[in-house]
Design a protein around this motif. Sequence first.
Motif, short mmCIF file in Angstrom:
data_model
loop_
_atom_site.label_atom_id
_atom_site.label_comp_id
_atom_site.label_asym_id
_atom_site.label_seq_id
_atom_site.Cartn_x
_atom_site.Cartn_y
_atom_site.Cartn_z
N UNK A 260 40.98 42.42 2.55
CA UNK A 260 41.55 41.12 2.20
C UNK A 260 40.47 40.09 1.88
N UNK A 261 40.85 39.09 1.12
CA UNK A 261 40.00 37.92 0.86
C UNK A 261 40.83 36.68 1.15
N UNK A 262 40.32 35.80 1.99
CA UNK A 262 41.08 34.61 2.35
C UNK A 262 40.18 33.59 3.03
N UNK A 263 40.73 32.38 3.21
CA UNK A 263 40.04 31.31 3.90
C UNK A 263 40.61 31.17 5.31
N UNK A 264 39.73 30.91 6.26
CA UNK A 264 40.17 30.83 7.64
C UNK A 264 39.40 29.78 8.42
#
Length: 721
Positions: A482-486
Amino acid sequence: MRESLVDLNKLFPSICLASGSLFFGFAQRSEAQNRYATSDNGSGYVHWIDLYDADNRKIDPAAESPKPYSPEKTCGRCHEYSTISHGWHFNATDADTKHGRPGQPWIWSDDLTGTHLPLSFRGWEGTHNPDDLGLSRWEVAAKLGGFMPGGGVGSLESLLPEDEGNEISKEQIAAAKESESEKETDEWEAEDKTHITGAVPVDCMMCHRNAGSGYSPFVWSEQIEDENFAYAPTAALGIATVSGNMTRLKGDFDPKLEENQAKLPKVAYEQGRFTSDGKVFFDLVRKPKNDSCYYCHTSRDANSVGRGLRWMHDDDVHVRAGIACADCHRNGLDHHTVRGYDGELHEAGGLVASLSCQGCHVGDDVGHGSATETGDPLAASGRLGAPMPEHKGLPPIHFEKMTCTACHSGSMPSSEVPREINSIAHRLGEHIKRTGMEAPAIFGTVNLPVDYSEYLGVETAGGDDAFHAHDKVYTPHRMMWPSYWGLIRSGKVEVLNPQQVYDIVRRPLKVRKGFEEDLGDVKLSLSDRKKILGEDRARAKEEDRTPEEQEKITAAEEEERKKQVNERMAAALEAIEEEFPNGTAVYISAGQGFVRKGEEEIEPADPELIGDAGKPYQWPLAHNVRPARQSLGANGCVECHSDESLFFQAEITPVGLLPGHEVEPIKLYDLQQADMPRLTLWNQLFAGRSQFKVAGLIALALTCLVVVSAMTWNFSRFFKR
């Protein structure tokens, strides 16, 4: 072999309990279906039928402002809509459903923020529940509903609170107006236009259309994307054109007001499709055709798409033999489609045991009994002409440690695990030119060990109920990172709402086309080229530069690209930290985390701090099934039992979205957590196995020769006496 195969007799108590608990439900469904007339003829029923809108009024195609037809009010006049609409394709949000082993997720993709996030309401490990992220059910339906058959997350039952029933109230519209008026503040909230669009209707024709009927599932997808939920079945069926869309309507819009009717989409029916008494022909089939399944369930080798090599790849061996998807993936009126993995706990109890690899090809050996003994036609082995596998010379332990699909399904082994593209993740069906390298990057096939007990609902620790054969078995998988902001808070990475992230980072990222494309797009100014090449050569075109000049320009562009990526990413992370001051912003991609280092630089985050946040999501696959002669091991034991075996030694390289950041390849044995020193020792036993067999046969022949010679000599002495 009989002793090594899965013994479903051990599951009998669990199956009985499941069957007992479901009996009353089945009785209710049977009683419900008995309220309707049926043809019960193998040739099917010809559907010349009247169309009804959502208000249960017959549609007049010549009316001034006709409404779209409603599948519920039209098809539901003869079919139990409430029973059908809670089947497998519609019950993702139902917590009481047996969700079984992991399946393909919905993937929330936003190319402007570099987000590709696996979502599911089913609680599969590695996916994220949209409710937990603050995504509204309506947002999920609008974003991802194009590859759903309607209902489910987009149903009123899912969209509205329980106390509101199935009606969109005036209070809800008033609340939406109030919310819209407050949007001038910095407070963010999830979007919900349920009061405008209504629910996503279940479209029966999505699956039950006949091939060549003119029904277009991609038109359905386009209408859902335009937020024309109620209009999608009408437009997809091809009996009318729909103009206008609801995306432009704001949250305070009230579709019930007369002055707003002109702003709603318009339906223009093809009057030639209607008979003189107002009926329309529905070209449908009872058993869905493969074409219907393929729209949402197509997977292709990425290389074959970009290079035009599709003709070199074969279909599933069962499809080639004429078997349809629905021959194995069956369902009754309840539409609880059989998924078909061994030991599946289906809503129908044990009746589906033979609709799996072992059940179909082995039958009685799975401990379910013959069709004659049980009176159950689904217990019969050899259905659809399935041959009994012999597996000559294959040690029984293979059936305890590997699923059938581990050897027979997925792509052929290669030194590097290939990428795939599929319908749901990459919107296959849209008529565009593809390279096959579109994000998100999905890889397959990867054989990983799986403990099936958690999906089958049985114990594995011991005792009579232990299901030992499915304790850590190798199963082929697809996987994605996955690729995401956290946000890192209390030593844990929290996934941020991707819609909220878009509002926060779009300006600092300065992305207009795509995350990778714009972050990595660097063009040196004329003054920069003058510093590198000099006044005379600064204006030279790329094709006119010398190799040395081009090398200098490339190095300068790479340096500028690195600087640009650092500056923009640092600005985006800072913007998130301003919005959430009690945490550290992080961007996850390809298993790595990136955090801010000062004002204009980013750095990799401590892997221990990231933990499992970058872990890939993986789900088992079953197709395409290869013929026996192309299965693993068909060319001998050393195909797997050697130090060079691709089963363990193949590499997979996660795809990162940050330009300029290298990602190291991973060996499959690391993902499998295999004991390689032990496997290496074991492989040595197979190194000279062929020669050992020859030597053994020679030794046996010599031994026999000595014995025969001795016997001949003794007999000759006996008769001489």
